[in-house]
Structure formats: C-alpha cells, structure tokens
Design an enzyme around this catalytic site. Structure first.
Site, PDB file in Angstrom:
ATOM      1  N   LYS A  64      -9.790  98.814  67.208  1.00  0.00           N
ATOM      2  CA  LYS A  64      -9.365  99.826  68.165  1.00  0.00           C
ATOM      3  C   LYS A  64      -9.642 101.238  67.620  1.00  0.00           C
ATOM      4  O   LYS A  64     -10.777 101.591  67.461  1.00  0.00           O
ATOM      5  CB  LYS A  64      -7.883  99.595  68.495  1.00  0.00           C
ATOM      6  CG  LYS A  64      -7.554  98.107  68.803  1.00  0.00           C
ATOM      7  CD  LYS A  64      -8.140  97.640  70.089  1.00  0.00           C
ATOM      8  CE  LYS A  64      -8.275  96.136  70.279  1.00  0.00           C
ATOM      9  NZ  LYS A  64      -7.302  95.233  69.754  1.00  0.00           N
ATOM     10  N   TYR A  66       1.906  92.876  71.553  1.00  0.00           N
ATOM     11  CA  TYR A  66       0.606  92.419  72.053  1.00  0.00           C
ATOM     12  C   TYR A  66       0.689  90.920  72.387  1.00  0.00           C
ATOM     13  O   TYR A  66       1.184  90.124  71.580  1.00  0.00           O
ATOM     14  CB  TYR A  66      -0.455  92.703  70.975  1.00  0.00           C
ATOM     15  CG  TYR A  66      -1.765  92.012  71.221  1.00  0.00           C
ATOM     16  CD1 TYR A  66      -2.481  92.243  72.392  1.00  0.00           C
ATOM     17  CD2 TYR A  66      -2.286  91.115  70.301  1.00  0.00           C
ATOM     18  CE1 TYR A  66      -3.680  91.595  72.625  1.00  0.00           C
ATOM     19  CE2 TYR A  66      -3.500  90.471  70.521  1.00  0.00           C
ATOM     20  CZ  TYR A  66      -4.179  90.709  71.695  1.00  0.00           C
ATOM     21  OH  TYR A  66      -5.356  90.067  71.933  1.00  0.00           O
ATOM     22  N   ARG A 120     -16.935  85.766  50.053  1.00  0.00           N
ATOM     23  CA  ARG A 120     -15.645  85.564  50.735  1.00  0.00           C
ATOM     24  C   ARG A 120     -14.532  86.225  49.938  1.00  0.00           C
ATOM     25  O   ARG A 120     -13.603  86.799  50.487  1.00  0.00           O
ATOM     26  CB  ARG A 120     -15.358  84.053  50.925  1.00  0.00           C
ATOM     27  CG  ARG A 120     -13.914  83.774  51.358  1.00  0.00           C
ATOM     28  CD  ARG A 120     -13.707  82.405  51.982  1.00  0.00           C
ATOM     29  NE  ARG A 120     -14.374  81.338  51.278  1.00  0.00           N
ATOM     30  CZ  ARG A 120     -13.979  80.787  50.121  1.00  0.00           C
ATOM     31  NH1 ARG A 120     -12.896  81.220  49.515  1.00  0.00           N
ATOM     32  NH2 ARG A 120     -14.672  79.812  49.570  1.00  0.00           N
ATOM     33  N   ASP A 164       2.859  96.781  63.086  1.00  0.00           N
ATOM     34  CA  ASP A 164       1.527  96.826  63.690  1.00  0.00           C
ATOM     35  C   ASP A 164       1.307  98.265  64.155  1.00  0.00           C
ATOM     36  O   ASP A 164       1.930  98.726  65.104  1.00  0.00           O
ATOM     37  CB  ASP A 164       1.466  95.835  64.867  1.00  0.00           C
ATOM     38  CG  ASP A 164       0.087  95.778  65.511  1.00  0.00           C
ATOM     39  OD1 ASP A 164      -0.656  96.763  65.405  1.00  0.00           O
ATOM     40  OD2 ASP A 164      -0.219  94.749  66.153  1.00  0.00           O
TER      41      ASP A 164
HETATM   42  C1  LIG Z   1      -1.394  96.027  69.069  1.00  0.00           C
HETATM   43  C2  LIG Z   1      -2.406  94.978  68.753  1.00  0.00           C
HETATM   44  N1  LIG Z   1      -2.280  94.225  67.649  1.00  0.00           N
HETATM   45  C3  LIG Z   1      -3.161  93.256  67.329  1.00  0.00           C
HETATM   46  C4  LIG Z   1      -4.242  92.983  68.136  1.00  0.00           C
HETATM   47  C5  LIG Z   1      -5.204  91.885  67.753  1.00  0.00           C
HETATM   48  O1  LIG Z   1      -6.373  92.444  67.221  1.00  0.00           O
HETATM   49  P1  LIG Z   1      -7.839  91.801  67.353  1.00  0.00           P
HETATM   50  O2  LIG Z   1      -8.203  91.822  68.790  1.00  0.00           O
HETATM   51  O3  LIG Z   1      -8.670  92.700  66.487  1.00  0.00           O
HETATM   52  O4  LIG Z   1      -7.742  90.417  66.828  1.00  0.00           O
HETATM   53  C6  LIG Z   1      -4.424  93.728  69.304  1.00  0.00           C
HETATM   54  C7  LIG Z   1      -5.552  93.451  70.201  1.00  0.00           C
HETATM   55  O5  LIG Z   1      -5.651  93.957  71.293  1.00  0.00           O
HETATM   56  C8  LIG Z   1      -3.489  94.754  69.627  1.00  0.00           C
HETATM   57  O6  LIG Z   1      -3.601  95.499  70.731  1.00  0.00           O
END
Ligand SMILES: Cc1ncc(COP(=O)(O)O)c(C=O)c1O
Length: 379
Positions: free
Chosen positions: A195, A98, A46, A170
């Site tokens: 992604k 998001y 971990r 982000d």
């Molecule tokens: C812009 C963005 N940030 C964060 C996330 C969250 O990521 P995860 O699905 O890997 O938890 C997403 C998920 O679609 C996203 O599109």
C-alpha cells in the site's frame, strides 16, 4: 536523522562492487562459499538476500525500530506473527480489521486451537475484560479498514505491558510517515507494504518491525522456516517507493482533507468517515498519535442500497474501481462485496459496514479533478 532523510538514505549504501547508488537487485538463489561456513554473510536467498537486507534496515529505521523483516505480502507477515503462538493461546483483536486478516484468524488459525476475541477497541478499557492467563497477543489496526476507527496505541500498550502480552499494530493505513506505533509502546508493527510504503501499485509486499532481539530471532526463525519471503525485484521496488513516502503522504493528506469536506456537504451522502474531522470519535487520539490524517476515508449514501452504491462505482472515471489502497492513483472500493466480503453480512452491519459504504483511497492527482469526478458519479 529526521524522517525525510531516513526515508531516502537509511539502509542504503553504495554497492560495494560497483559504487552503484541504488541497491542492486541481487537476483540469485544462492551465494558461493569460500569453504563450508565461510561466506560474506549470505548463504541461501530464502534466508538472506542483500536487496532484502537493505530494505529491512530501511524499514526498521523509518519505524524507529531495531529490526525489520520482509515478507511476500502483508498477509504473510500476519501469518508469521500468529505462528509465534501455541494451541490454547488467546488473541484479543479489533472487531473491524481488514477482512483478510479476520478470515485468516477465523478460518485458518482457529482450527489450530488459537482462540480469537473480536472486540471494540476504540475504548481501550474494554480489553481488560477479555484478558486471562492464556492471552498472548493483542492485535489492532489504526485507523481501521474501512471504518477509520482509531485505537489509542499508548493506552493499549500500557495494558499489554501490565499483563506481559505482545501488542501488534497493523500500521498499513497510516504508514510510517503518519504514525510510529513502536514509539507508543507496541511490540510489533506490521505493514502491507503493498500500500503506502510501495505507493505505486506495482508489487505485493509485507513487513514487520520490532525492537526486542529475542522476538526478532523468533520471527526470523519463522520467516526462514516457513519461507514466505519476497523476491529481490519486489524488495527493490518497495525500497524505491519508500524514498518518496513523505512527499506522497503530504499530498495524500491535503487531497484527503479537501475530498472529505466536499463529501460531507453533498446532499446524497449520508455519513463520511475520516479521522481528520474534529467530531470523528477518537479524533483527539488521532491528533495525539498521528502527524496527519491521510487519504483514506469511507462514506455512505442516504439511499443505503447496493444498487445506489453500484451506480456510483460504475460511474467514476478517475477513481478506479479496484481492491488495494495507498497508491498514487485514486481508487474506490465497495468493502461489502470486495475487501470485506469474507465477513458475514450481520457481523459487518453491526460494525457500521453497511451496504452503500464505499471506501476511497485518495491519490495524489489534482484535488479539483478528483472532486469533479466524484460530483459526476454521485450527483
Ligand atoms: C490493513 C491491511 N492489513 C493487511 C493487509 C494484507 O496485505 P497484503 O494484501 O499485502 O497481503 C491489507 C490488505 O489490503 C490491509 O488493508
């Protein structure tokens, strides 16, 4: 080293035990110690794992940062950043992020006494109005999901620095290939590596990249204490995905441009949101801070109804109807009923997220085949 070389070589050393060129998947929960506290840098998986360690170093290098930290998902990485805060602290966040991030902020962290202000960040000057002595973090996504709005990272970072506030960007939609927020003054870069970084729709993963040692130590403490760490198999897949990010992104950008332009001339399509258009609001900022415009876009229909959108969503053959984005295969999604269903209708419409809005993650297939698919689905 230039980015293409870093993507392939950073963080990766031939395996010291065997010379294997690829970092092995260290599928172990613990590491044997010679005597108490005497070990090879790894105690318990971990806390540290060699496969994760290689990936963390690679991610830091490609985002031009000093330290990378990996998490079980992008959401787990978001969770770790907010856990830097204390009750009473305030966050200024973009109002079209998001949906899952919005849900976490409002449904999980508000009840622990953290206050969130959701504002239009396309004009960085708006931010100053919400800053007070409790403001500890500015949170932005650029381009945003799904409206493709652009925030001026440099301008926001300047305001954040003036007030000694952390800025987290982000960077999921742009990927490290198109944009490096630390260069523009951000303190923390976040990715849902699920992604573009992973790129093959085969694992869920998140990461943070920072430059400041003290901030890294705080985040490592949260990472280890809360334990939302990825397994070594996923770290291996993300490390492998990272190696081809540049070639994939070049094709995502080329296909994205062709498809955005095709959508724009279709008589059934109303608006197309893609930050590469010269008349996109803040295109100049996108041009300044990004190396290309990517394969993410959204569009609305002149018949702005859920029924009309559903007809398109049910008709595409190559564009698979699915959540997620950034993989080699093209996806289509309906934010109002999928990724952003957790945002109240009134709130989402206010931000342009209307009923017929559909989001495309343009993959790296042949662009003509993708256009033919959209043509038969939209008409
Ligand atoms: C812009 C963005 N940030 C964060 C996330 C969250 O990521 P995860 O699905 O890997 O938890 C997403 C998920 O679609 C996203 O599109």
């Amino acid at each position: 080293m230039k980015l293409a070389t870093k993507l392939i070589h950073a963080g990766a050393e031939p395996d010291p035990a065997t010379g294997a060129i690829m970092t092995p998947i260290y599928q172990t929960s613990t590491f044997v110690q010679e005597s108490p506290g005497v070990h090879k840098g790894y105690e318990y998986a971990r806390t540290q794992n060699p496969t994760r360690h290689a990936l963390q170093n690679a991610l830091a290098a490609v985002e031009n940062g000093k330290y990378g930290l990996c998490f079980a998902s992008g959401s787990a990485a978001t969770d770790a950043v907010i856990k830097l805060l204390n009750p009473g602290d305030e966050v200024i966040a973009a109002n079209d992020m998001y949906g899952g991030t919005y849900r976490m902020f409002t449904k999980i962290f508000e009840k622990y006494g953290i206050k969130f202000h959701f504002i239009n960040m396309q004009d960085a000057n708006e931010i100053s109005k919400y800053i007070n002595k409790n403001t500890k973090l500015i949170w932005t996504e650029t381009p945003t999901n799904p409206m493709m709005n652009i925030t001026d990272i440099e301008a926001v970072a300047k305001i954040a620095k003036q007030h000694n506030i952390l800025l987290c960007v982000d960077n999921t939609f742009a990927s490290p290939y198109l944009q490096n927020p630390l260069n523009a003054g951000a303190d923390i870069v976040l990715h849902s590596a699920t992604k573009y970084i992973g790129g093959h729709s085969d694992s869920v993963h998140g990461c943070l990249i920072v430059n400041d040692e003290k901030l890294k130590d705080q985040l490592v403490f949260i990472q280890n204490s809360c334990g939302a760490v990825p397994g070594p198999q996923d770290c291996f897949l993300i490390l492998r995905g990272l190696k081809t990010l540049h070639v994939r992104m070049e094709r995502h950008c080329a296909n994205g441009e062709k498809i955005a332009n095709w959508l724009r001339q279709n008589s059934k399509v109303d608006k197309v949101f893609w930050c590469g258009f010269e008349d996109h609001p803040n295109h100049d900022i996108a041009k300044k801070q990004m190396r290309g415009y990517g394969g993410m876009m959204s569009f609305t229909l002149k018949d702005d109804s859920i029924e009309a959108a559903n007809k398109v969503l049910a008709s595409t053959q190559l564009f698979a109807l699915a959540e997620s984005l950034g993989g080699v295969e093209s996806l289509i999604g309906h934010p109002a009923s999928m990724t952003h269903a957790s945002i109240p209708r009134k709130e989402r419409i206010k931000n342009g997220l209307v009923d017929s809005l559909m989001r495309l993650s343009v993959g790296i297939e042949d662009a003509d085949d993708l256009i033919a698919d959209l043509k038969q689905a939209i008409g």
